[in-house]
Design a protein around this motif. Sequence first.
Motif, PDB file in Angstrom:
ATOM      1  N   GLU A  47     -42.044 -44.475  35.153  1.00  0.00           N
ATOM      2  CA  GLU A  47     -41.793 -43.081  35.524  1.00  0.00           C
ATOM      3  C   GLU A  47     -42.921 -42.183  35.013  1.00  0.00           C
ATOM      4  O   GLU A  47     -43.389 -41.298  35.712  1.00  0.00           O
ATOM      5  N   PHE A  50     -45.943 -42.601  37.268  1.00  0.00           N
ATOM      6  CA  PHE A  50     -45.779 -41.931  38.560  1.00  0.00           C
ATOM      7  C   PHE A  50     -45.844 -40.413  38.433  1.00  0.00           C
ATOM      8  O   PHE A  50     -46.439 -39.735  39.282  1.00  0.00           O
ATOM      9  N   ILE A  51     -45.255 -39.864  37.381  1.00  0.00           N
ATOM     10  CA  ILE A  51     -45.347 -38.415  37.149  1.00  0.00           C
ATOM     11  C   ILE A  51     -46.802 -38.025  36.934  1.00  0.00           C
ATOM     12  O   ILE A  51     -47.284 -37.020  37.468  1.00  0.00           O
ATOM     13  N   HIS A  52     -47.519 -38.827  36.144  1.00  0.00           N
ATOM     14  CA  HIS A  52     -48.926 -38.520  35.898  1.00  0.00           C
ATOM     15  C   HIS A  52     -49.744 -38.609  37.176  1.00  0.00           C
ATOM     16  O   HIS A  52     -50.643 -37.792  37.412  1.00  0.00           O
ATOM     17  N   ARG A  53     -49.462 -39.578  38.029  1.00  0.00           N
ATOM     18  CA  ARG A  53     -50.209 -39.682  39.292  1.00  0.00           C
ATOM     19  C   ARG A  53     -50.026 -38.441  40.156  1.00  0.00           C
ATOM     20  O   ARG A  53     -50.959 -37.986  40.809  1.00  0.00           O
ATOM     21  N   GLU A  54     -48.817 -37.888  40.177  1.00  0.00           N
ATOM     22  CA  GLU A  54     -48.578 -36.660  40.942  1.00  0.00           C
ATOM     23  C   GLU A  54     -49.391 -35.506  40.378  1.00  0.00           C
ATOM     24  O   GLU A  54     -50.003 -34.741  41.125  1.00  0.00           O
ATOM     25  N   ALA A  55     -49.397 -35.375  39.053  1.00  0.00           N
ATOM     26  CA  ALA A  55     -50.176 -34.311  38.419  1.00  0.00           C
ATOM     27  C   ALA A  55     -51.669 -34.530  38.651  1.00  0.00           C
ATOM     28  O   ALA A  55     -52.412 -33.573  38.912  1.00  0.00           O
ATOM     29  N   ALA A  57     -53.091 -36.066  41.186  1.00  0.00           N
ATOM     30  CA  ALA A  57     -53.416 -35.772  42.583  1.00  0.00           C
ATOM     31  C   ALA A  57     -53.497 -34.269  42.825  1.00  0.00           C
ATOM     32  O   ALA A  57     -54.292 -33.807  43.641  1.00  0.00           O
ATOM     33  N   ALA A  58     -52.694 -33.502  42.109  1.00  0.00           N
ATOM     34  CA  ALA A  58     -52.690 -32.052  42.288  1.00  0.00           C
ATOM     35  C   ALA A  58     -53.943 -31.396  41.714  1.00  0.00           C
ATOM     36  O   ALA A  58     -54.464 -30.439  42.292  1.00  0.00           O
ATOM     37  N   HIS A  63     -57.784 -34.048  34.362  1.00  0.00           N
ATOM     38  CA  HIS A  63     -57.419 -35.356  33.846  1.00  0.00           C
ATOM     39  C   HIS A  63     -58.625 -36.216  33.468  1.00  0.00           C
ATOM     40  O   HIS A  63     -58.555 -37.443  33.490  1.00  0.00           O
ATOM     41  N   GLU A  99     -53.564 -48.448  34.558  1.00  0.00           N
ATOM     42  CA  GLU A  99     -53.660 -47.036  34.936  1.00  0.00           C
ATOM     43  C   GLU A  99     -54.899 -46.395  34.336  1.00  0.00           C
ATOM     44  O   GLU A  99     -55.551 -45.567  34.978  1.00  0.00           O
ATOM     45  N   TRP A 114     -59.370 -37.330  47.641  1.00  0.00           N
ATOM     46  CA  TRP A 114     -59.467 -35.941  47.175  1.00  0.00           C
ATOM     47  C   TRP A 114     -60.088 -35.070  48.258  1.00  0.00           C
ATOM     48  O   TRP A 114     -59.883 -33.877  48.294  1.00  0.00           O
TER      49      TRP A 114
END
Length: 123
Positions: A47, A50-55, A57-58, A63, A99, A114
């Motif tokens: 989890e 996955f949360i980090h991947r969303e951040a 990508a934004a 990062h 990761e 991107w």
Amino acid sequence: MAVARAVTTPPPCGLLESLTRSYDPDPDTDTDGAADGLQTSCGEYLELIFIHREAFAALPSAHVGCSAGFSALARALELRAWRADRDADTEAVAAFRHEAWMVAAWMSSGGPWWRGGEKITVD
């Protein structure tokens, strides 16, 4: 005469920075027992990824140091004592290391997604 310069790693994003601080395996600095908190057998680490991947990508530029942050999390899990409820620690270590590698690869390549998926060619 050559002068040695210290190379500093940029800090990870706020999410990973708070986690790496919380899971410090050093008993002298882990005064509240937070290093025992990350559960690996129930998949919480997935989890987090996955949360980090969303951040990521934004806002990828926030990062830059996250590759080192994931490596630090993996190392913290490697150093903590084994218990029966930590049977998936080795899987979490592998996932965090993977990761870290992925973030480093995305940061060094500029990540084609991107730019909306367009491929840039150099003539």
